[in-house]
Design a protein around this motif. Structure first.
Motif, short mmCIF file in Angstrom:
data_model
loop_
_atom_site.label_atom_id
_atom_site.label_comp_id
_atom_site.label_asym_id
_atom_site.label_seq_id
_atom_site.Cartn_x
_atom_site.Cartn_y
_atom_site.Cartn_z
N TRP A 166 1.17 46.97 19.32
CA TRP A 166 2.59 47.32 19.39
C TRP A 166 3.18 47.04 20.77
CZ3 TRP A 166 5.46 47.69 15.35
CH2 TRP A 166 4.95 48.18 14.15
N SER A 167 2.45 46.31 21.62
CA SER A 167 2.94 46.02 22.97
C SER A 167 3.65 44.67 23.00
CB SER A 167 1.76 45.99 23.96
OG SER A 167 1.12 47.24 24.04
N PRO A 168 4.83 44.60 23.62
CA PRO A 168 5.49 43.29 23.75
C PRO A 168 4.76 42.47 24.80
CG PRO A 168 6.72 44.96 24.94
CD PRO A 168 5.61 45.68 24.24
N VAL A 169 4.55 41.18 24.49
CA VAL A 169 3.84 40.29 25.40
C VAL A 169 4.53 38.94 25.44
CG1 VAL A 169 1.58 41.40 25.11
CG2 VAL A 169 2.27 39.52 23.58
N VAL A 170 4.22 38.19 26.49
CA VAL A 170 4.69 36.81 26.62
C VAL A 170 3.49 35.94 26.94
CG1 VAL A 170 6.06 35.21 28.02
CG2 VAL A 170 7.05 37.39 27.30
N TRP A 171 3.37 34.83 26.19
CA TRP A 171 2.44 33.77 26.52
C TRP A 171 3.25 32.67 27.20
CZ3 TRP A 171 2.49 36.28 21.82
CH2 TRP A 171 1.31 36.89 21.38
N PRO A 213 -1.95 36.44 27.10
CA PRO A 213 -0.74 37.25 26.92
C PRO A 213 -0.52 38.19 28.09
CG PRO A 213 -2.52 38.09 25.55
CD PRO A 213 -3.02 36.82 26.17
N VAL A 214 0.71 38.28 28.55
CA VAL A 214 1.09 39.18 29.64
C VAL A 214 1.96 40.28 29.06
CG1 VAL A 214 2.31 39.40 31.84
CG2 VAL A 214 0.97 37.32 31.34
N ARG A 215 1.53 41.53 29.22
CA ARG A 215 2.27 42.67 28.66
C ARG A 215 3.55 42.91 29.45
NH1 ARG A 215 -1.04 46.10 25.28
NH2 ARG A 215 -3.22 45.40 25.31
N LEU A 216 4.61 43.24 28.71
CA LEU A 216 5.86 43.66 29.33
C LEU A 216 5.87 45.18 29.42
CD1 LEU A 216 8.40 41.34 27.45
CD2 LEU A 216 7.22 40.93 29.62
N PRO A 217 6.49 45.74 30.43
CA PRO A 217 6.49 47.20 30.59
C PRO A 217 7.29 47.88 29.49
CG PRO A 217 7.97 46.20 32.18
CD PRO A 217 7.23 45.07 31.52
N VAL A 218 6.76 49.02 29.03
CA VAL A 218 7.41 49.82 27.98
C VAL A 218 7.36 51.28 28.40
CG1 VAL A 218 7.33 50.49 25.54
CG2 VAL A 218 6.71 48.17 26.20
N PRO A 219 8.42 52.06 28.16
CA PRO A 219 8.37 53.48 28.45
C PRO A 219 7.17 54.14 27.79
CG PRO A 219 10.60 52.83 27.88
CD PRO A 219 9.72 51.65 27.60
N GLY A 220 6.51 55.02 28.49
CA GLY A 220 5.30 55.64 28.01
C GLY A 220 5.46 56.34 26.67
N GLY A 221 4.51 56.11 25.77
CA GLY A 221 4.51 56.78 24.48
C GLY A 221 5.36 56.14 23.43
N LEU A 222 6.11 55.08 23.77
CA LEU A 222 6.98 54.42 22.80
C LEU A 222 6.38 53.07 22.40
CD1 LEU A 222 10.50 55.18 24.33
CD2 LEU A 222 9.20 56.48 22.63
N ARG A 223 6.92 52.49 21.33
CA ARG A 223 6.41 51.21 20.84
C ARG A 223 7.57 50.26 20.57
NH1 ARG A 223 4.66 52.74 14.60
NH2 ARG A 223 6.76 52.71 13.74
#
Length: 398
Positions: free
Chosen positions: A200-205, A212-222
């Protein structure tokens, strides 16, 4: 949805559609006036926990797409079936996706020997290539003709059916599987950077061979689908909280910030929002109002540098939009292409009259909308001897 497995099991042909019920039209025809809001008049940002550390993603910066030349608005649209490439079954195409211009189209199909992807350029078959049977659909097409494919593979679990997400990039005759376990490919820009999900993590290739590089997401959210990536590397995707999907913008190397929304329209609360495309400084998409078991989907576009939003009810619930302000709506008598005061009928296949219910499966579904509103593409399902047949269509509007 509790995990990515449910998303993968459901997404396929419905990646760009939504199972909602049209809101009852009180007082006759809906107003078509476009409305505006600024940050001060919109709902506040979602309450979120502290953000993860921002990740700097080294995006390329290709030349911007040419500006759209202003021309008279179309007054009529004609429909035609896209020609079927030799050896491909004409009734087994799944979805239809296009590049930002609407010139390059692609869909998953089948031949007598297995799964394929067909590509059309300017309405003519251009290429057909074999793909694994695990490919479900073409997720995105770049302006340079690079494709993103998504699919799933069944996991070996006992007592239930579960899937592992997979994604590929097709470029220059080569099919490359994107790195990562349980992934979904969602969008691509002109430089070849792909946005999607890892779990459920947004990533960019950054390209087809990149990690894949994860984009930051507020904790506990998807986050979820659909997603879009601009040529400068900006990403737009929904973040889910309290049962609602709220679009957020990730600037290159930055943390997400919510796109503004009105708190309500005509007294009806606003819930979900979804993205279509990013171009020319605009983000296009839709948002939903919902109350008492009914809902309505508005066409919308956001101007992130000024913190404003425009939206329109149009002649019916919106199904697809573009950053230049065009949108397609499901009206009472059929599909309508609209922009401000312009409304043009979008016909289905002439030999297949539509049922009265605008959400029936035999209505055409437009999935590609060119910047000038003159080229559309999509699918229509008809019945032959009780079996569904998928037609891939293009519309020319003049």
């Amino acid at each position: 949805m509790s995990d990515l497995n449910e998303l993968l099991a459901d997404i396929g042909d419905r990646a760009r559609t939504y199972d909602v019920t049209e809101r009852a039209l009180a007082g006759g025809k809906r107003r078509r006036a476009r409305r505006h809001a600024t940050l001060a008049g919109a709902t506040g940002a979602l309450a979120v926990a502290a953000l993860l550390a921002a990740v700097s993603v080294p995006f390329g910066r290709p030349a911007p797409e040419p500006a759209v030349v202003v021309s008279p608005s179309p007054t009529a649209c004609t429909v035609a079936e896209l020609p079927t490439p030799d050896g491909v079954r004409p009734d087994r195409f799944t979805g239809l996706t296009g590049d930002p211009t609407g010139r390059i189209l692609a869909a998953r199909g089948e031949t007598a020997t297995g799964a394929i992807v067909a590509i059309w350029i300017d309405g003519r078959p251009s290429a057909v290539f074999s793909v694994p049977d695990t490919v479900d659909f073409v997720a995105a097409v770049s302006s340079t003709g690079t494709l993103v494919l998504s699919g799933k593979q069944e996991k070996g679990t006992l007592g239930e059916v579960r899937y592992t997400g997979m994604a590929w990039v097709y470029k220059g005759g080569t099919l490359t599987r994107l790195k990562g376990q349980d992934v979904l490919g969602a969008g691509i820009n002109a430089a070849g950077a792909v946005v999607g999900l890892l779990g459920w993590s947004p990533v960019v290739w950054q390209d087809a061979a990149a990690e894949p590089v994860r984009l930051p997401v507020p904790g506990g959210l998807r986050t979820g689908h659909p997603m879009a990536i601009a040529d400068d590397g900006s990403v737009v995707a929904p973040i889910f909280q309290d049962g609602s999907a709220r679009l957020h913008l990730w600037p290159p190397g930055g943390s997400p910030r919510p796109l503004i929304l009105p708190a309500a329209v005509d007294g009806v609360p606003v819930f979900d929002s979804a993205v279509d495309r990013i171009a020319d400084g605009w983000i296009s998409g839709t948002f939903i109002t919902r109350a008492d078991g009914t809902s309505y989907r508005y066409a919308a576009r956001w101007k992130p540098d000024t913190g404003t939003i425009e939206w329109s009810a149009g002649p019916g619930r919106a199904t697809v939009t573009n950053p230049q302000g065009w949108s397609v709506h499901q009206a009472t008598g059929g599909l309508v292409l609209a922009r401000e005061d312009v409304a043009v009928d979008v016909p289905g296949l002439p030999d297949y009259p539509l049922t009265a219910q605008p959400f029936a499966s035999d209505w055409p579904r437009v999935t590609v909308l060119s910047p000038d509103g003159r080229t559309l593409a999509g699918v229509q399902i008809t019945q032959a001897q009780g079996a569904p047949i998928r037609h891939v269509l293009s519309w020319t509007c003049r």
